[in-house]
Design a protein around this motif. Structure first.
Motif, short mmCIF file in Angstrom:
data_model
loop_
_atom_site.label_atom_id
_atom_site.label_comp_id
_atom_site.label_asym_id
_atom_site.label_seq_id
_atom_site.Cartn_x
_atom_site.Cartn_y
_atom_site.Cartn_z
N ARG A 199 0.82 -1.22 0.00
CA ARG A 199 0.00 0.00 0.00
C ARG A 199 0.85 1.27 0.00
O ARG A 199 0.45 2.29 -0.54
N THR A 200 2.03 1.20 0.62
CA THR A 200 2.82 2.42 0.84
C THR A 200 4.17 2.45 0.12
O THR A 200 4.87 3.47 0.20
N ARG A 201 4.52 1.39 -0.57
CA ARG A 201 5.89 1.28 -1.10
C ARG A 201 6.24 2.37 -2.12
O ARG A 201 7.41 2.71 -2.31
N ASP A 202 5.22 2.94 -2.79
CA ASP A 202 5.49 3.93 -3.83
C ASP A 202 5.41 5.38 -3.33
O ASP A 202 5.58 6.30 -4.13
N ILE A 203 5.15 5.58 -2.05
CA ILE A 203 5.09 6.95 -1.53
C ILE A 203 6.50 7.52 -1.45
O ILE A 203 7.39 6.90 -0.84
N PRO A 204 6.76 8.69 -2.04
CA PRO A 204 8.11 9.28 -1.97
C PRO A 204 8.49 9.62 -0.53
O PRO A 204 7.67 10.13 0.24
N ILE A 205 9.74 9.34 -0.17
CA ILE A 205 10.25 9.65 1.16
C ILE A 205 11.43 10.61 1.04
O ILE A 205 12.37 10.35 0.28
N ILE A 206 11.35 11.73 1.76
CA ILE A 206 12.47 12.66 1.84
C ILE A 206 13.06 12.57 3.24
O ILE A 206 12.37 12.85 4.23
N PHE A 207 14.30 12.11 3.35
CA PHE A 207 14.96 12.00 4.64
C PHE A 207 15.50 13.36 5.08
O PHE A 207 16.07 14.11 4.28
N LEU A 208 15.32 13.65 6.37
CA LEU A 208 15.87 14.86 6.97
C LEU A 208 16.80 14.44 8.11
O LEU A 208 16.44 13.62 8.95
N THR A 209 18.01 14.99 8.15
CA THR A 209 18.95 14.62 9.21
C THR A 209 19.74 15.83 9.67
O THR A 209 20.08 16.71 8.88
N ALA A 210 20.01 15.86 10.98
CA ALA A 210 20.80 16.96 11.55
C ALA A 210 22.28 16.67 11.50
O ALA A 210 23.11 17.53 11.76
#
Length: 227
Positions: free
Chosen positions: A75-86
């Motif tokens: 259901r969720t595998r195609d949702i784009p993910i933007i990683f944010l890191t400090a």
């Protein structure tokens, strides 16, 4: 009335979530908070999201583990993910982010304008895909309805009128998708965004062929609809 897209913001620090909301509020979409990876996965069970902004450094389930769970679910595998890191640990750390399925990897502090622009691209692609699914659903209804003969003088006129309406709606989506593709080319956008736009255009082409096959006088069988 156009339904707003949902954007999932995942960070264990409330002040970071507030900052993200301030940056993205101008997009006028629905912003959903999650303070942990577990909370994010729970939200993803019931709602559809255009894009996920995911903090890497979180206690318990970190961003990499959360992304792995997201990508394992159909259901969720195609949702784009933007990683944010400090923390920038160098190329290896960045590679791990992309390997986990991220479309982008941004180090804090980030430029608010850049982040908002990146998110807006994925929101626009999501909206175009929603429009495409609606057109495909309408076309399926037409195909199913066309197989049931019924009495009445309007029997011949109704399918033609609906086909014309579908064609006009599809033309509007095609025009918007073409403009978006040109915008991505002009801005040298992320490869993932360009690939998603190309996939959308292929689906639009398939839907247009299916519509054309239904036009009177074509004599062809309806093409397979894009899923």
């Amino acid at each position: 009335m156009v339904q707003k897209a949902k954007i999932l913001l995942v960070d264990d620090r409330p002040e970071n979530l507030l900052a993200l909301e301030a940056i993205l509020s101008a997009l006028d979409q629905t912003l959903v908070r999650a303070s942990s990876g577990e909370e994010a996965l729970k939200a993803l069970l019931t709602d559809d999201f255009a894009v996920i902004l995911l903090d890497v450094q979180m206690p318990g389930m970190d961003g990499f583990e959360t992304a792995a769970h997201i990508k394992r679910r159909e259901r969720t595998r195609d949702i784009p993910i933007i990683f944010l890191t400090a923390i920038n640990h160098g190329p290896h750390h960045t590679f791990r982010g992309y390997a986990a399925g991220a479309v982008d990897y941004i180090s804090k502090p980030f430029d608010p304008w850049v982040l908002r622009a990146k998110v807006s691209v994925f929101v626009e692609l999501y909206m175009k895909n929603c429009q495409l699914r609606e057109q495909a659903a309408l076309l399926r209804l037409q195909l199913e309805g066309g197989g049931h003969a019924h009495a009445g003088a309007n029997h011949e006129k109704e399918p033609a009128g609906l086909l014309a309406e579908l064609s006009a709606r599809l033309a509007a989506v095609e025009e918007q998708a073409e403009a978006l593709s040109k915008q991505l080319d002009d801005e040298s956008a992320d490869a993932a965004a360009v690939a998603t736009a190309a996939h959308l255009e292929r689906k639009l082409t398939g839907l247009r062929r299916a519509l054309d096959a239904l036009e009177p006088g074509t004599g062809g069988a309806p093409a397979a609809l894009p899923s």
